[in-house]
Design a protein around this motif. Sequence first.
Motif, PDB file in Angstrom:
ATOM      1  N   GLY A  84     -27.815  30.336 -51.125  1.00  0.00           N
ATOM      2  CA  GLY A  84     -26.546  30.208 -51.142  1.00  0.00           C
ATOM      3  C   GLY A  84     -25.720  31.520 -50.848  1.00  0.00           C
ATOM      4  N   PHE A  85     -26.170  32.676 -51.657  1.00  0.00           N
ATOM      5  CA  PHE A  85     -25.451  33.535 -51.791  1.00  0.00           C
ATOM      6  C   PHE A  85     -25.724  34.410 -50.026  1.00  0.00           C
ATOM      7  CE2 PHE A  85     -25.578  38.445 -51.761  1.00  0.00           C
ATOM      8  CZ  PHE A  85     -24.350  38.731 -52.400  1.00  0.00           C
ATOM      9  N   VAL A  86     -26.857  34.115 -49.587  1.00  0.00           N
ATOM     10  CA  VAL A  86     -27.224  34.575 -48.327  1.00  0.00           C
ATOM     11  C   VAL A  86     -26.251  33.735 -47.292  1.00  0.00           C
ATOM     12  CG1 VAL A  86     -29.091  34.683 -46.503  1.00  0.00           C
ATOM     13  CG2 VAL A  86     -29.300  35.455 -48.854  1.00  0.00           C
ATOM     14  N   ILE A  87     -26.263  32.296 -47.488  1.00  0.00           N
ATOM     15  CA  ILE A  87     -25.464  31.436 -46.637  1.00  0.00           C
ATOM     16  C   ILE A  87     -23.878  32.029 -46.586  1.00  0.00           C
ATOM     17  CG2 ILE A  87     -24.583  29.154 -46.372  1.00  0.00           C
ATOM     18  CD1 ILE A  87     -27.164  28.413 -47.412  1.00  0.00           C
ATOM     19  N   ASN A  88     -23.329  32.327 -47.786  1.00  0.00           N
ATOM     20  CA  ASN A  88     -22.135  32.653 -47.742  1.00  0.00           C
ATOM     21  C   ASN A  88     -21.847  33.901 -47.246  1.00  0.00           C
ATOM     22  OD1 ASN A  88     -19.375  32.317 -49.332  1.00  0.00           O
ATOM     23  ND2 ASN A  88     -19.988  34.537 -49.765  1.00  0.00           N
ATOM     24  N   ALA A  89     -22.623  34.950 -47.394  1.00  0.00           N
ATOM     25  CA  ALA A  89     -22.296  36.252 -46.630  1.00  0.00           C
ATOM     26  C   ALA A  89     -22.705  36.067 -45.226  1.00  0.00           C
ATOM     27  CB  ALA A  89     -23.596  37.355 -47.057  1.00  0.00           C
ATOM     28  N   ALA A  90     -23.517  35.400 -44.728  1.00  0.00           N
ATOM     29  CA  ALA A  90     -23.736  35.186 -43.188  1.00  0.00           C
ATOM     30  C   ALA A  90     -22.593  34.359 -42.679  1.00  0.00           C
ATOM     31  CB  ALA A  90     -25.112  34.410 -43.145  1.00  0.00           C
ATOM     32  N   SER A  91     -22.181  33.387 -43.319  1.00  0.00           N
ATOM     33  CA  SER A  91     -20.987  32.605 -42.817  1.00  0.00           C
ATOM     34  C   SER A  91     -19.781  33.489 -42.686  1.00  0.00           C
ATOM     35  CB  SER A  91     -20.536  31.346 -43.653  1.00  0.00           C
ATOM     36  OG  SER A  91     -21.705  30.661 -43.655  1.00  0.00           O
ATOM     37  N   MET A  92     -19.452  34.190 -43.852  1.00  0.00           N
ATOM     38  CA  MET A  92     -18.372  35.242 -43.779  1.00  0.00           C
ATOM     39  C   MET A  92     -18.536  36.204 -42.716  1.00  0.00           C
ATOM     40  SD  MET A  92     -16.405  34.573 -46.201  1.00  0.00           S
ATOM     41  CE  MET A  92     -15.216  36.212 -46.189  1.00  0.00           C
ATOM     42  N   TYR A  93     -19.683  36.873 -42.438  1.00  0.00           N
ATOM     43  CA  TYR A  93     -19.844  37.931 -41.421  1.00  0.00           C
ATOM     44  C   TYR A  93     -19.438  37.336 -40.192  1.00  0.00           C
ATOM     45  CZ  TYR A  93     -21.710  40.992 -38.271  1.00  0.00           C
ATOM     46  OH  TYR A  93     -21.900  41.973 -37.176  1.00  0.00           O
ATOM     47  N   LEU A  94     -20.128  36.023 -39.762  1.00  0.00           N
ATOM     48  CA  LEU A  94     -20.171  35.215 -38.604  1.00  0.00           C
ATOM     49  C   LEU A  94     -18.781  34.893 -38.226  1.00  0.00           C
ATOM     50  CD1 LEU A  94     -21.238  33.969 -36.124  1.00  0.00           C
ATOM     51  CD2 LEU A  94     -21.772  31.923 -37.595  1.00  0.00           C
ATOM     52  N   SER A  95     -18.097  34.420 -39.439  1.00  0.00           N
ATOM     53  CA  SER A  95     -16.591  33.853 -39.089  1.00  0.00           C
ATOM     54  C   SER A  95     -15.386  34.957 -38.878  1.00  0.00           C
ATOM     55  CB  SER A  95     -16.005  33.115 -40.461  1.00  0.00           C
ATOM     56  OG  SER A  95     -17.040  32.021 -40.321  1.00  0.00           O
TER      57      SER A  95
END
Length: 129
Positions: A84-95
Amino acid sequence: MSASVSFMRKTMRFGVVGVLTAVLHYGLLYLGVAWLQLNATLASSLGFVVAVIFNYLMHYNWTFGEPAPHGRTLRRYLAMIGCGFVINAASMYLSEQVLGVHYLLAQALAMIAVVLWNFVLSNTWVFRR
């Protein structure tokens, strides 16, 4: 109790625990910065740790009631949280960085992705007996 009623009860409890966890995390962030004058990153990190512990214990004891033993469940929970931490970071970066979305909206979108991830894994793997 039917399976659909049981699933709805778990879903409602999952939501209640999620809201309480978010309030706890943001409350500790605020207290850390406003009262203890900690750096926001440190206060958020400390709040995250406390919130994750609270979240696990509430889900283990109330939301999912009598899941598998702590050892296995806790390992699975930590794996879920790590992903979930990785999903959060990736989503933040992409968005934010790639699509140019404002960081507060980006965090809301990332939170939705992480909550969905956590909900599915909590029901199908983490707290499954």
